[in-house]
Structures are given as C-alpha cells and as structure tokens.
Design an enzyme around this catalytic site. Structure first.
Site, PDB file in Angstrom:
ATOM      1  N   GLY A  16       8.915  -4.490   0.909  1.00 18.38           N
ATOM      2  CA  GLY A  16       7.995  -4.970   1.781  1.00 18.38           C
ATOM      3  C   GLY A  16       6.877  -6.540   1.478  1.00 18.38           C
ATOM      4  CG  MET A  18       2.674 -11.977   0.018  1.00 14.82           C
ATOM      5  SD  MET A  18       2.098 -13.346   0.244  1.00 14.82           S
ATOM      6  CE  MET A  18       1.650 -13.079  -1.172  1.00 14.82           C
ATOM      7  CG  PHE A  19      -1.973  -9.293   1.101  1.00 16.13           C
ATOM      8  CD1 PHE A  19      -2.474  -9.432  -0.794  1.00 16.13           C
ATOM      9  CD2 PHE A  19      -1.157 -10.108   1.522  1.00 16.13           C
ATOM     10  CE1 PHE A  19      -2.612 -10.840  -0.246  1.00 16.13           C
ATOM     11  CE2 PHE A  19      -2.089 -11.816   1.860  1.00 16.13           C
ATOM     12  CZ  PHE A  19      -2.123 -11.994   0.365  1.00 16.13           C
ATOM     13  N   GLY A  21       1.054  -3.169  -2.246  1.00 15.66           N
ATOM     14  CA  GLY A  21       0.964  -2.384  -3.335  1.00 15.66           C
ATOM     15  C   GLY A  21       2.597  -2.411  -3.884  1.00 15.66           C
ATOM     16  CD  GLU A  90       5.956 -12.230  -7.524  1.00 17.50           C
ATOM     17  OE1 GLU A  90       6.468 -12.303  -6.069  1.00 17.50           O
ATOM     18  OE2 GLU A  90       4.708 -12.053  -7.344  1.00 17.50           O
ATOM     19  CB  CYS A 178       1.169  -5.612  13.257  1.00 16.40           C
ATOM     20  SG  CYS A 178       0.519  -6.032  14.941  1.00 16.40           S
ATOM     21  CB  CYS A 181      -1.227  -9.285  14.606  1.00 14.62           C
ATOM     22  SG  CYS A 181      -1.576  -8.080  15.866  1.00 14.62           S
TER      23      CYS A 181
HETATM   24 ZN   LIG Z   1      -1.083  -6.435  14.067  1.00 20.45          ZN
END
Ligand SMILES: [Zn+2]
Length: 192
Positions: A16, A18-19, A21, A90, A178, A181
């Site tokens: 997934g 970054m951020f 989890g 990583e 997302c 964005c």
């Molecule tokens: Zn967004």
C-alpha cells in the site's frame, strides 16, 4: 503412498502507500510469532536509516529488532537454518532478486512476510514489489487516508521537486492522496 506432506512455507505481502500502516501490520504479525515462540529474523535494506540503523520502526514508534542488509542475496546468506519466520520491511528498496530469495526461503518451509510500497511517488510499480505480490500466497493491500478529501488513499504524493525515485523520509516530504487528489509529477522524459 505416504500421507506425510512437506513442511510447507509461504510468502505474505503487506503493501500500500505510505502512512497506510504497513510496518505496523508487519510488527503486529511478528509480535504474534514471538508469542508463539517461533524462531524469527527480520531484515531491512541498508538505504533506510531514517529511524534506526537496524530496528524495524513504524510511524507510531513501535519497533522490532532487525538486521540491515545491502542486497537480497545477503538475506539468504544470513538466515539461519532453524529460523521459522523471516520478516522483511521496505521491500521496494531491494533488488529484483528479492522474489527468488523469498521463494527459496518458502520452499525451505519458512513463513516469509514482506512489507513494502507497491507504487512510487509517480504512481509507477515500485522495485520488486509487483513481482513479489504475484509470487505471494497472501497479499494484504492497505490504504491510507487522503489528507485532502478524507477518502481512502492509494497514492503517495511527493511534496518536493526531487526527481530521485528513492528519497527516504516521511512526514513533510510525502502525504497520502486518493486517486482524484493525487497529482503525478510532470513528465520527466530526459531532454535530448
Ligand atoms: Zn482525495
């Protein structure tokens, strides 16, 4: 005919942006391995020294002791025969041989858990992770939260102008976005 089966291993991938989890999830699984008193080794690439030289550390400061290696071949050289579970963080920073190394370890009967980014800051597949996902028995894809709109986020937005694929860091340099964005950087085709 024998009912005796091979003591089979397998590969798990946690991926997934970054951020999302990923390291937290890796550490959660490895803690359960410790509770089960299974023999465990963890590795991460030498490039990632932002938190600690050898520990695997999540953004919320959970940590597991680990070994730093310069290549995926070095993982193979360092894994003890008695090791039952191999954790790798990583994974995107490793060379393509990571896939074969994990396949070899799984064939030896070991459980291999690899965490890593599936896409780089341009939204392109990152290092050996796409092939790693194809080779794995189990793939967990995690999403972050878009900091712009609050929807589930599948992309890592780089906030600086650097063109290097690898720029180690976290808060301040990158944020989760997302697909609506996320803004891929302008085309960087080399000038003639
Ligand atoms: Zn967004």
């Amino acid at each position: 005919m024998s009912d005796v089966r091979h003591r089979t291993g397998w590969v798990e991938v946690i991926t997934g942006p970054m951020f999302s989890g990923k390291s937290e999830e890796l550490i959660r699984r490895l803690r359960r391995v410790e509770i089960a008193r299974q023999r465990l080794q963890t590795f991460k690439p030498a490039i990632d020294d932002r938190f600690h030289a050898t520990d695997i550390v999540s953004h919320n400061q959970q940590r597991m002791p680990g070994e730093t290696v310069a290549s995926s071949a070095e993982i193979l050289a360092r894994v003890d025969e008695a090791t039952e579970v191999v954790g790798i963080d990583e994974g995107q920073f490793f060379d393509q041989d990571l896939v074969e190394v994990c396949n070899i370890l799984a064939k030896q009967g070991k459980r291999v858990i690899v965490a890593g980014l599936d896409q780089d800051y341009r939204g392109r597949p990152f290092g050996p992770m796409p092939a790693m996902m194809a080779a794995a028995e189990y793939v967990t894809k995690q999403l972050a939260i878009c900091v712009i709109c609050g929807n589930p986020a599948n992309h890592t937005q780089r906030l600086t102008g650097s063109r290097a694929q690898i720029q180690v860091g976290a808060q301040g340099l990158y944020e989760a976005r997302c697909r609506c964005c996320f803004q891929a950087p302008p085309d960087e085709s080399p000038s003639a």
